[in-house]
Design an enzyme around this catalytic site. Sequence first.
Site, PDB file in Angstrom:
ATOM      1  N   GLY A  11       0.903  -1.169  -0.045  1.00 26.15           N
ATOM      2  CA  GLY A  11       0.007   0.111  -0.035  1.00 26.15           C
ATOM      3  C   GLY A  11       0.709   1.245   0.143  1.00 26.15           C
ATOM      4  CB  ALA A  12       1.847   3.434  -2.280  1.00 27.23           C
ATOM      5  N   GLY A  13      -0.357   4.397   0.381  1.00 28.76           N
ATOM      6  CA  GLY A  13      -1.055   5.569   1.072  1.00 28.76           C
ATOM      7  C   GLY A  13      -0.191   6.433   1.791  1.00 28.76           C
ATOM      8  CE1 TYR A  14      -2.439  12.099   3.660  1.00 24.74           C
ATOM      9  CE2 TYR A  14      -4.068  10.383   2.444  1.00 24.74           C
ATOM     10  CZ  TYR A  14      -3.526  11.638   2.720  1.00 24.74           C
ATOM     11  OH  TYR A  14      -4.122  12.599   2.109  1.00 24.74           O
ATOM     12  CG  ASN A  38      -0.510   1.711  -4.309  1.00 24.88           C
ATOM     13  OD1 ASN A  38      -1.146   1.480  -3.139  1.00 24.88           O
ATOM     14  ND2 ASN A  38      -0.939   2.659  -5.188  1.00 24.88           N
ATOM     15  CB  VAL A  82      -2.280  -7.281  -1.926  1.00 23.27           C
ATOM     16  CG1 VAL A  82      -1.900  -8.405  -0.667  1.00 23.27           C
ATOM     17  CG2 VAL A  82      -0.930  -6.354  -2.149  1.00 23.27           C
ATOM     18  CD  GLU A 170     -13.336  17.327   5.319  1.00 24.23           C
ATOM     19  OE1 GLU A 170     -12.838  16.165   4.758  1.00 24.23           O
ATOM     20  OE2 GLU A 170     -12.771  18.205   5.703  1.00 24.23           O
ATOM     21  CG  ASP A 297      -7.637   4.208   7.391  1.00 22.13           C
ATOM     22  OD1 ASP A 297      -7.135   5.115   8.274  1.00 22.13           O
ATOM     23  OD2 ASP A 297      -8.336   4.525   6.568  1.00 22.13           O
ATOM     24  CB  ALA A 312      -4.039  11.446   6.561  1.00 21.29           C
TER      25      ALA A 312
END
Length: 396
Positions: A11-14, A38, A82, A170, A297, A312
Amino acid sequence: MSSIPKIVILGAGYGGILTAQRLQKELNYNEADVTLVNKHDYHYITTHLHMPAAGTDSIENTRVSISKLIDEFKIDLVKSSVQEIRLHDKKVILEDGTLSYDYLIIGLGGEPETFGIPGLAEHAMSIRSINSVRLIREHIEYQFALYKNERKPQERINFVVGGAGFSGIEFVAELADRIPKLCKEFDVDPALVNIYNVEAAPTALPGFAPELVEYAIDVLKKKGVTFKLGVAIKECTPNGVLLSTGEEIRSATVVWTGGIRGNRLIEAAGFETIRGRVKVDEYLRAPGYENIYIIGDNSLVYNGDRPYPPTAQIAMQQGVCCAQNIVSAIRGKELRKFEFHHKGTVASLGKGAGIAVVGDKTYQGWKAAQLKKLVDLRYLFIIGGITLVLKKGRFL
Ligand code: FAD
Ligand code: NAD
């Protein structure tokens, strides 16, 4: 373990990007092989997805090519999905191959939690990725187009957002900002359009300072949002939603922002989870696995007897800490305990408005909106320096 340890980041998130960048900086040449996996070749700025979802900002402002964020001479980037994590074999199964690891970092992000509410998974949309928000945006525009071509079309211009937590608030704010433009473009009377925000708790933004919640609701009501507070969505159908009051809201557009859970791959791997999230140890490792770190998360870090909410902010700090701990583990040094430093909370209420809590100070209106901008720019600067700030910073 082989002479050069293999580190695999999922995973290339935060969390994943910060881990990769820190490893890239701290590891010496030939000290370890690092692979970042990712699904896409871009990183997306999840905290901004509500804007392209509503159509108030472009998709391109919300994603960055991963190759611009890492040095591919130091980190191997694998664009793949994955499929499975095999703990006993120390392998990760991808859609098109297999990777072995000595150290594994899991930062696969969350998934929408539907709590088993019938029809939500089938008929509602959610704000989770570039592809999911592209669908929401196109869907909304298409409803306006259909409205002008059908005979009983009110449900085409009724919009339901389930959940008035941060994501729901939001998003409705952005949607309310977009509606007048869509009405103009499609020649629709704005008075006929309805935006409903349904929240099961007695108030929107549960847990936030009451005066800020009141301000937020006031701003959004003025923008045309109808709140249904203390009312739960019981079912989602192809025609709309059924509420705990027995009422039905007919709508062709239901966006579910009622909560998130951890990635299902985590429980499928055999980790013990609570709503898909793993309670990690003080160093961010999965219980029983000294070589597996779980961040963002997918992890649960407790603050006393309650877990920190998945944000985040915490994912980024975990990314930095877990990279340092892996480097220390490789060098046989002591690991660092993870400590979360809460810097504040800011939520946008659409153009020029927001609410924020920083330390013991609260902000609302224009000041909070500027703070939100600052937080965004700071993130771009952290991951991509001034070049990324200038490219994606939305100064206009
Ligand atoms: P993510 O950032 O979600 O990254 C997960 C990565 O894993 C993604 O790149 C994804 O493509 C990849 N992936 C997933 N599955 C696979 C797979 N099977 N194979 C390969 N790759 C995969 N938090 C804040 O602190 N401030 C905010 O203002 C804020 N605003 C938000 C607004 C919205 C609309 C939403 C939805 C969330 C917001 N959050 C905010 C929460 C925040 O975005 C998340 O907590 C954060 O993104 C979690 O980071 P992560 O690294 O765990 O996962
Ligand atoms: P959340 O869990 O924070 O909020 C979900 C809301 O949906 C809750 O208020 C809940 O009462 C409501 N809900 C649940 N079931 C319902 C039902 N059946 N009917 C009606 N309402 C229902 O989820 P989120 O807003 O997606 O946020 C997820 C995480 O991301 C949180 O940790 C949040 O802090 C973070 N986040 C932060 C920001 C920010 O800081 N600006 C923005 C978005 C998300």
